[in-house]
Design an enzyme around this catalytic site. Structure first.
Site, PDB file in Angstrom:
ATOM      1  CB  ALA A 131     -14.009 -31.851 -42.966  1.00 46.30           C
ATOM      2  CE  LYS A 136      -8.569 -24.483 -44.436  1.00 44.35           C
ATOM      3  NZ  LYS A 136      -7.649 -25.438 -43.696  1.00 44.35           N
ATOM      4  CG  ASP A 201      -7.889 -27.521 -46.899  1.00 44.38           C
ATOM      5  OD1 ASP A 201      -6.872 -26.472 -47.369  1.00 44.38           O
ATOM      6  OD2 ASP A 201      -7.575 -26.968 -45.429  1.00 44.38           O
ATOM      7  CB  CYS A 256      -1.130 -25.204 -46.656  1.00 44.92           C
ATOM      8  SG  CYS A 256      -1.037 -26.636 -46.435  1.00 44.92           S
TER       9      CYS A 256
HETATM   10  N1  SAM Z   1      -9.692 -28.212 -43.914  1.00 45.60           N
HETATM   11  C1  SAM Z   1      -8.923 -28.709 -42.734  1.00 45.60           C
HETATM   12  C2  SAM Z   1      -9.265 -27.314 -41.467  1.00 45.60           C
HETATM   13  O1  SAM Z   1      -8.672 -26.961 -42.001  1.00 45.60           O
HETATM   14  O2  SAM Z   1      -8.397 -28.569 -40.511  1.00 45.60           O
HETATM   15  C3  SAM Z   1      -7.843 -29.378 -43.255  1.00 45.60           C
HETATM   16  C4  SAM Z   1      -7.973 -30.460 -44.066  1.00 45.60           C
HETATM   17  S1  SAM Z   1      -6.674 -31.325 -44.961  1.00 45.60           S
HETATM   18  C5  SAM Z   1      -5.582 -30.090 -46.272  1.00 45.60           C
HETATM   19  C6  SAM Z   1      -6.780 -32.830 -45.799  1.00 45.60           C
HETATM   20  C7  SAM Z   1      -7.696 -33.872 -45.136  1.00 45.60           C
HETATM   21  O3  SAM Z   1      -8.489 -34.902 -46.337  1.00 45.60           O
HETATM   22  C8  SAM Z   1      -7.117 -34.657 -43.859  1.00 45.60           C
HETATM   23  O4  SAM Z   1      -7.674 -34.072 -43.657  1.00 45.60           O
HETATM   24  C9  SAM Z   1      -7.038 -35.906 -45.570  1.00 45.60           C
HETATM   25  O5  SAM Z   1      -7.594 -36.911 -44.240  1.00 45.60           O
HETATM   26  C10 SAM Z   1      -8.311 -35.808 -45.987  1.00 45.60           C
HETATM   27  N2  SAM Z   1      -8.504 -36.287 -47.630  1.00 45.60           N
HETATM   28  C11 SAM Z   1      -8.211 -37.080 -48.052  1.00 45.60           C
HETATM   29  N3  SAM Z   1      -8.490 -37.441 -49.092  1.00 45.60           N
HETATM   30  C12 SAM Z   1      -9.480 -37.957 -48.643  1.00 45.60           C
HETATM   31  C13 SAM Z   1     -10.593 -38.021 -49.557  1.00 45.60           C
HETATM   32  N4  SAM Z   1     -10.319 -38.431 -50.772  1.00 45.60           N
HETATM   33  N5  SAM Z   1     -11.996 -37.669 -48.962  1.00 45.60           N
HETATM   34  C14 SAM Z   1     -12.177 -36.692 -48.273  1.00 45.60           C
HETATM   35  N6  SAM Z   1     -11.145 -36.690 -47.100  1.00 45.60           N
HETATM   36  C15 SAM Z   1      -9.766 -36.817 -48.099  1.00 45.60           C
END
Ligand code: SAM
Length: 334
Positions: A131, A136, A201, A256
């Protein structure tokens, strides 16, 4: 001077920045400045009035993509997303009252698609699986009118701290933030028994992001392919995990990234492994589709949609799920 960027989409990709990095061809592209009106704090009409009083010239609702080619100090309402205003590239809002008060969110148009398309009703139970920094999440809360339960997970403490500030400023109250690996969240935990909507996401290559800065060293193709393979494997694990929530009805998957490996291929594999779900045909008027055969999904790009590069798929549970064999790729696409 531009003081805070962290919560804005320029920094929200969560990309695992490495060799693949942003798309080279996108360098130098100037995208419109998209401004999402935060309907938890104001209305689109009030925001339009405020900007008019502030010296901006309102040209009404856009009818075509060309209408988003704006000159300084003019703005329109977007043609696809009703809570989105569009200004000339580089219009600066970081010191603007409406931004500081959380009435507007600086969010790329493509990145507004996931929450808009998931469209969870008020009082629903929703998971935002990856998140932070939360653009989002705040969009979901606005669509839910701050009613219901919004479970938001992220692994990155720094991004979660930015997210807390952003959600507070945006007036979001229906969320529950957890510093937790989404893959370790137990779908059978009673607190998630009413979750019907998931927004997924996950971290991606960020290859669709314009202007993230470039890597000086030339990419090593083998290393890149390995990295994409690792990302895609992680994304598919997240998708399979999310589809395991017992009452799930709809899931949006977005990245993205412009790479098929992280987009259509992940979704196709997820559908093959979860035959109870199928794709929903999204926004017929949207000008760029997922690569064949997944044309129900949306893609976005600097050239065709005047946004960052992006991919969105919407999966829904279907009722004849139990009696059907797993679909082939072509079936999944129908
Ligand atoms: N949805 C967010 C927004 O709109 O602001 C952007 C999300 S970004 C693309 C992906 C996120 O996934 C990063 O903040 C990362 O730290 C998190 N992430 C990566 N692996 C994860 C996991 N196993 N569980 C939860 N979050 C994770």
């Amino acid at each position: 001077m531009r003081r805070t960027l962290e919560g804005d989409d320029d920094e929200a990709s969560g990309s695992t920045r490495g060799g693949a990095g942003p798309v080279q061809q996108a360098e130098g592209v100037l995208l419109p400045r998209y401004v999402r009106v935060n309907t938890l704090k104001t209305t689109v009409d009030d925001a339009v009035d405020y900007f008019k009083r502030d010296g901006f010239s309102y040209l009404g609702e856009a009818n075509r993509l060309d209408d988003l080619d704006l000159k300084a100090k003019s703005f329109v309402r977007d043609l696809h997303l009703s809570d989105l205003l569009v200004f000339a590239p580089k219009t600066e809002f970081h010191e603007h009252f409406l931004y500081k008060a959380g009435h507007i969110i600086l969010q790329d148009k493509a990145s507004c698609l996931p929450a808009f398309l998931l469209n969870p009703p008020a009082n629903s139970h929703v998971i935002d699986a990856c998140a932070a920094p939360g653009n989002k999440t705040s969009h979901l809360a606005a669509i839910m009118k701050n009613k219901g339960r919004l479970f938001a997970f992220d692994l990155d403490a720094k991004r979660l701290s930015t997210m807390s500030t952003l959600l507070l400023r945006a007036g979001v109250r229906c969320h529950q933030l957890a510093h937790q690996d989404f893959l370790k969240v137990d779908p059978s935990d009673p607190q998630y028994k009413d979750v019907e909507y998931v927004l997924l996401d996950p971290s991606c290559s960020g290859s669709g992001m314009v202007c993230l800065g470039t890597d000086a060293s030339p990419p090593d193709p083998e290393r890149e392919q390995r990295r994409l393979g690792n990302l895609a494997a992680f994304q598919l694990r997240c998708l399979n995990h999310a589809l395991g929530f017992p009452r799930l009805q709809r899931l949006v998957y977005s990245t993205c990234s412009v790479h098929t490996e992280e987009n259509e291929k992940v979704v196709a594999a997820g559908l093959q492994q979860n035959p109870g779900f199928r794709l929903v045909h999204l926004l017929p008027v949207w000008p760029e589709r997922g690569l064949q055969p997944l044309s129900q999904c949306l893609r976005a790009s600097t050239t065709k949609t005047l946004t960052h590069g992006f991919f969105v798929a919407l999966l829904e549970r279907h009722s004849d799920a139990v009696s059907r064999a797993p679909p082939s790729l072509e079936e999944a696409a129908r």
